[in-house]
Write an enzyme that holds these catalytic residues in place. Structure first.
Site, PDB file in Angstrom:
ATOM      1  N   GLU A   1       9.622   1.482  10.698  1.00  0.00           N
ATOM      2  CA  GLU A   1      11.020   2.502  10.587  1.00  0.00           C
ATOM      3  C   GLU A   1       9.986   4.006  10.819  1.00  0.00           C
ATOM      4  OE1 GLU A   1      12.894   1.757   7.126  1.00  0.00           O
ATOM      5  OE2 GLU A   1      13.856  -0.277   8.042  1.00  0.00           O
TER       6      GLU A   1
ATOM      7  N   CYS B   1      14.311  10.615   6.905  1.00  0.00           N
ATOM      8  CA  CYS B   1      14.152  10.307   8.301  1.00  0.00           C
ATOM      9  C   CYS B   1      15.240  10.385   9.169  1.00  0.00           C
ATOM     10  CB  CYS B   1      13.666   8.922   8.438  1.00  0.00           C
ATOM     11  SG  CYS B   1      14.610   7.653   7.550  1.00  0.00           S
TER      12      CYS B   1
ATOM     13  N   LYS C   1       0.866  -1.020  -0.137  1.00  0.00           N
ATOM     14  CA  LYS C   1      -0.015   0.030   0.097  1.00  0.00           C
ATOM     15  C   LYS C   1       0.828   1.169  -0.077  1.00  0.00           C
ATOM     16  CE  LYS C   1      -1.807   2.738   1.991  1.00  0.00           C
ATOM     17  NZ  LYS C   1      -1.473   4.430   1.482  1.00  0.00           N
TER      18      LYS C   1
ATOM     19  N   GLU D   1       9.443  16.620  14.790  1.00  0.00           N
ATOM     20  CA  GLU D   1      10.049  16.192  13.514  1.00  0.00           C
ATOM     21  C   GLU D   1       9.530  17.392  12.389  1.00  0.00           C
ATOM     22  OE1 GLU D   1       8.987  12.682  11.557  1.00  0.00           O
ATOM     23  OE2 GLU D   1      10.892  12.213  10.773  1.00  0.00           O
TER      24      GLU D   1
HETATM   25  P1  NAD Z   1       2.623   8.776   7.409  1.00  0.00           P
HETATM   26  O1  NAD Z   1       2.565   7.701   8.780  1.00  0.00           O
HETATM   27  O2  NAD Z   1       1.505   9.764   7.484  1.00  0.00           O
HETATM   28  O3  NAD Z   1       2.142   7.543   6.055  1.00  0.00           O
HETATM   29  C1  NAD Z   1       2.925   6.482   5.854  1.00  0.00           C
HETATM   30  C2  NAD Z   1       1.641   5.467   5.140  1.00  0.00           C
HETATM   31  O4  NAD Z   1       1.022   4.990   6.221  1.00  0.00           O
HETATM   32  C3  NAD Z   1       1.217   5.995   4.008  1.00  0.00           C
HETATM   33  O5  NAD Z   1       1.023   5.001   2.920  1.00  0.00           O
HETATM   34  C4  NAD Z   1      -0.131   6.155   4.674  1.00  0.00           C
HETATM   35  O6  NAD Z   1      -1.275   5.912   3.718  1.00  0.00           O
HETATM   36  C5  NAD Z   1      -0.212   5.144   5.583  1.00  0.00           C
HETATM   37  N1  NAD Z   1      -1.483   5.178   6.837  1.00  0.00           N
HETATM   38  C6  NAD Z   1      -1.480   6.334   7.400  1.00  0.00           C
HETATM   39  N2  NAD Z   1      -2.585   6.061   8.318  1.00  0.00           N
HETATM   40  C7  NAD Z   1      -2.583   4.394   8.362  1.00  0.00           C
HETATM   41  C8  NAD Z   1      -3.433   3.530   9.232  1.00  0.00           C
HETATM   42  N3  NAD Z   1      -4.263   4.067  10.193  1.00  0.00           N
HETATM   43  N4  NAD Z   1      -3.322   2.337   9.026  1.00  0.00           N
HETATM   44  C9  NAD Z   1      -2.323   1.929   7.924  1.00  0.00           C
HETATM   45  N5  NAD Z   1      -1.786   2.825   7.445  1.00  0.00           N
HETATM   46  C10 NAD Z   1      -1.870   4.244   7.324  1.00  0.00           C
HETATM   47  O7  NAD Z   1       3.894   8.986   6.878  1.00  0.00           O
HETATM   48  P2  NAD Z   1       4.273   9.967   5.997  1.00  0.00           P
HETATM   49  O8  NAD Z   1       3.968  11.312   6.318  1.00  0.00           O
HETATM   50  O9  NAD Z   1       3.974   9.414   4.408  1.00  0.00           O
HETATM   51  O10 NAD Z   1       5.860   9.924   5.941  1.00  0.00           O
HETATM   52  C11 NAD Z   1       6.748  10.806   6.622  1.00  0.00           C
HETATM   53  C12 NAD Z   1       7.303  10.070   7.815  1.00  0.00           C
HETATM   54  O11 NAD Z   1       7.884   8.803   7.641  1.00  0.00           O
HETATM   55  C13 NAD Z   1       8.083  10.909   8.908  1.00  0.00           C
HETATM   56  O12 NAD Z   1       7.877  10.876   9.926  1.00  0.00           O
HETATM   57  C14 NAD Z   1       9.344  10.143   8.467  1.00  0.00           C
HETATM   58  O13 NAD Z   1      10.477  10.074   9.591  1.00  0.00           O
HETATM   59  C15 NAD Z   1       9.138   8.596   8.231  1.00  0.00           C
HETATM   60  N6  NAD Z   1      10.079   7.940   7.593  1.00  0.00           N
HETATM   61  C16 NAD Z   1      10.784   7.042   8.438  1.00  0.00           C
HETATM   62  C17 NAD Z   1      11.771   6.297   7.806  1.00  0.00           C
HETATM   63  C18 NAD Z   1      12.798   5.321   8.684  1.00  0.00           C
HETATM   64  O14 NAD Z   1      13.491   4.622   8.038  1.00  0.00           O
HETATM   65  N7  NAD Z   1      12.738   5.310  10.021  1.00  0.00           N
HETATM   66  C19 NAD Z   1      12.134   6.538   6.485  1.00  0.00           C
HETATM   67  C20 NAD Z   1      11.359   7.280   5.747  1.00  0.00           C
HETATM   68  C21 NAD Z   1      10.295   8.118   6.416  1.00  0.00           C
END
Ligand code: NAD
Length: 508
Positions: free
Chosen positions: A269, A303, A194, A402
């Site tokens: 992550e 991240c 997804k 963040e």
């Molecule tokens: P997000 O959590 O808003 O969304 C990530 C994914 O989760 C999307 O595909 C979204 O549709 C899905 N999602 C949202 N709500 C959900 C739910 N209730 N159930 C299942 N899936 C759901 O994150 P974002 O804004 O897309 O990405 C940015 C974040 O990602 C930042 O916090 C960043 O630090 C983190 N990130 C972490 C790493 C790492 O390796 N630690 C790498 C890249 C990004």
């Protein structure tokens, strides 16, 4: 491999790629077939560059996830027992095709996310490298240990856990998807992916490439949709044995709760507020270059970005001035222009969130230093100039939260103990960077930092066999090397008697 394409070539390639997304709604890929949502619903994808409509995307819900999960469960019967050498062959073919299409993938990623070509050309190739690395591990994925005693031989084996869900964010979506999907496939799992709703295009390219490479139908399924519908259903589906998730910490909490009734194994992550600690005995020029690179590349939407720079008070003014000078020279520009470093942010909502931290910094009493804006930035895009916040302390929101944009918070410290205290005084614990000329101090501080990954006198330089992941609110579990297989596989212990040990006799 350097990407030598001109802006004009990049624009032409992007236009050709975008045409297919503009012509018809982007569909799911379930069991090897492109299908619309059962509900017929779609959502709109808009350009970060100028806000224009890029295309409509099938919006999946529980029915589409159910179809994909059932396809993944059926495909697991074969793929889960396909010899590792055969999985290796197919996954190398996926890598070959990613390399062949790397330019198309990169330009599509640029226009879909706003990330610049400078970084996305590498990210596309890193996607191929991820597939190659895990392909090479596939033949040994089932291997275990021999743990003999005088009367038994114990040996372990590993088996793929089953169909898994992979949920990814929008910051470097293609590369991150391959980082999760490649080890799952190499382990023998089947996948329902997804992708993030703000950046759906390259996920579709990946699943098409995988099919073309010979991955059997149903082994990799892609369901587009919103987190609260498609994402949530995936985490709740009983056929899905594990969820590999990359995204925000708050979403991770929700996923853990959603997966609890079906006892999902989870790998998270999540976010970060990573310190880069600069001691006054460091090579300041290299330290500053690394800090600038780690926050102002990838739009600061990384991240592992160095979003807090902790500087020893003896060199605080000197170092912040060095950072400010370089930051002001970081060019903001069109993502397809090979000279651009910072492009538009992914979405108006994210843009507003990032920009709000300028006001927050001012209201908290920090000094805001801004970089250059792009004078020709198209109207309607999510453009932002980089920023440096000086005179900050670690209690401020700009030091605790963040921001996930090109904004760096500079905090002074007095000595080693003070640096460690400040570095650890955040909810996150993903990465830490430290710069010093004292080798003993380098080790002491590295041990004391609460983070999953530490780089000493270096920016984030990845080596794929090493563990990647965070502590505290930054995640659960590790990826990379064999750690990925531990997540996607079940370990079984088999104990075989030599036939001469005592079996208790009860009842005669
Ligand atoms: P997000 O959590 O808003 O969304 C990530 C994914 O989760 C999307 O595909 C979204 O549709 C899905 N999602 C949202 N709500 C959900 C739910 N209730 N159930 C299942 N899936 C759901 O994150 P974002 O804004 O897309 O990405 C940015 C974040 O990602 C930042 O916090 C960043 O630090 C983190 N990130 C972490 C790493 C790492 O390796 N630690 C790498 C890249 C990004």
């Amino acid at each position: 491999m350097a990407d030598n394409h001109t802006m004009e070539e990049n624009l032409a390639a992007a236009q050709a790629s975008l045409q297919r997304f503009a012509d018809a709604p982007l569909l799911h890929l379930i069991n090897g077939a492109k299908v619309p949502s059962a509900s017929g619903e779609t959502f709109a994808n808009q350009s970060p560059i100028d806000g224009m409509h890029l295309g409509d995307v099938a919006s999946g819900d529980a029915a589409d996830i159910d179809a994909a999960a059932k396809a993944a469960a059926a495909a697991f019967v074969e793929w889960g027992s396909t010899p590792g050498v055969e999985r290796k062959r197919v996954l190398h073919r996926v890598a070959d095709l990613i390399e062949e299409h790397a330019h198309d993938i990169a330009v599509t990623e640029c226009v879909d996310t706003g990330q610049t070509m400078r970084w996305m050309s590498h990210a596309a190739l890193r996607g191929a490298a991820n597939f190659r690395f895990f392909a090479d591990q596939a033949p040994g994925a089932n291997d275990g240990q021999s743990l003999p005693t005088p009367d038994h031989v114990n040996y372990t084996t590993r088996h793929p856990i089953g169909p898994v869900g992979v949920i990814t964010p929008w910051n470097t979506p293609f590369m991150l998807s391959t980082w999760k999907i490649a080890p799952a496939l190499a382990a023998g799992c089947t996948v329902v992916h997804k992708p993030a709703e703000w950046s759906p295009f390259t996920a579709a390219m990946l699943s098409e490439i995988a099919l073309e490479a010979g991955l059997p139908a149903g082994v990799l399924n892609t369901v587009h949709g919103l987190g609260e519908t498609a994402g949530k259903s995936l985490t709740e589906h009983p056929d899905i044995k594990a969820i590999a998730f990359v995204g925000e910490s708050a979403t991770g909490s929700m996923i853990q709760a959603q997966g609890a009734p079906t006892l999902k194994r989870v790998h998270f992550e999540l976010g970060g507020k990573n310190p880069v600690i600069v001691f006054d005995d460091a090579d300041l020029e290299r330290a500053v270059d690394a800090a600038v690179f780690m926050i102002y590349s990838l739009n600061g939407e990384r991240c592992t970005s160095s979003s807090r720079v902790l500087i020893q008070d003896t060199v605080y003014d000197q170092v912040t001035e060095m950072i400010a000078t370089k930051m002001k020279n970081v060019p903001v520009g069109h993502p397809l222009d090979p000279t651009s470093i910072i492009g538009p942010l992914i979405h108006p909502r994210h843009h507003d969130k990032v920009c709000s931290y300028v006001d927050i910094a001012e209201s908290e009493g920090a000094t805001v230093i801004r970089g250059a804006e792009w004078a020709d930035a198209p109207e309607g895009g999510n453009w932002v100039a980089p920023a440096l916040f000086t005179g900050a302390n670690n209690d401020m929101r700009i030091a605790q939260e963040e921001i996930f944009g090109p904004m760096l918070t500079a905090i002074p410290f007095t000595d080693e103990a003070d640096a460690i205290r400040i570095a650890n005084d955040v909810p996150y614990g993903l990465a830490g960077y430290l710069w010093t000329g004292d080798v003993g101090r380098a080790h002491r501080v590295a041990h004391a930092l609460e983070a999953g990954m530490i780089w000493v006198n270096s920016q984030n330089v990845r080596h794929l066999p090493t563990p990647f992941g965070g502590t505290k609110s930054s995640g659960i579990g590790r990826d990379g090397g064999d750690w990925s297989f531990d997540f996607y596989m079940e370990t079984k212990n088999i104990a075989v008697s030599f036939g001469n040990h005592n079996v208790p006799k009860l009842g005669g």
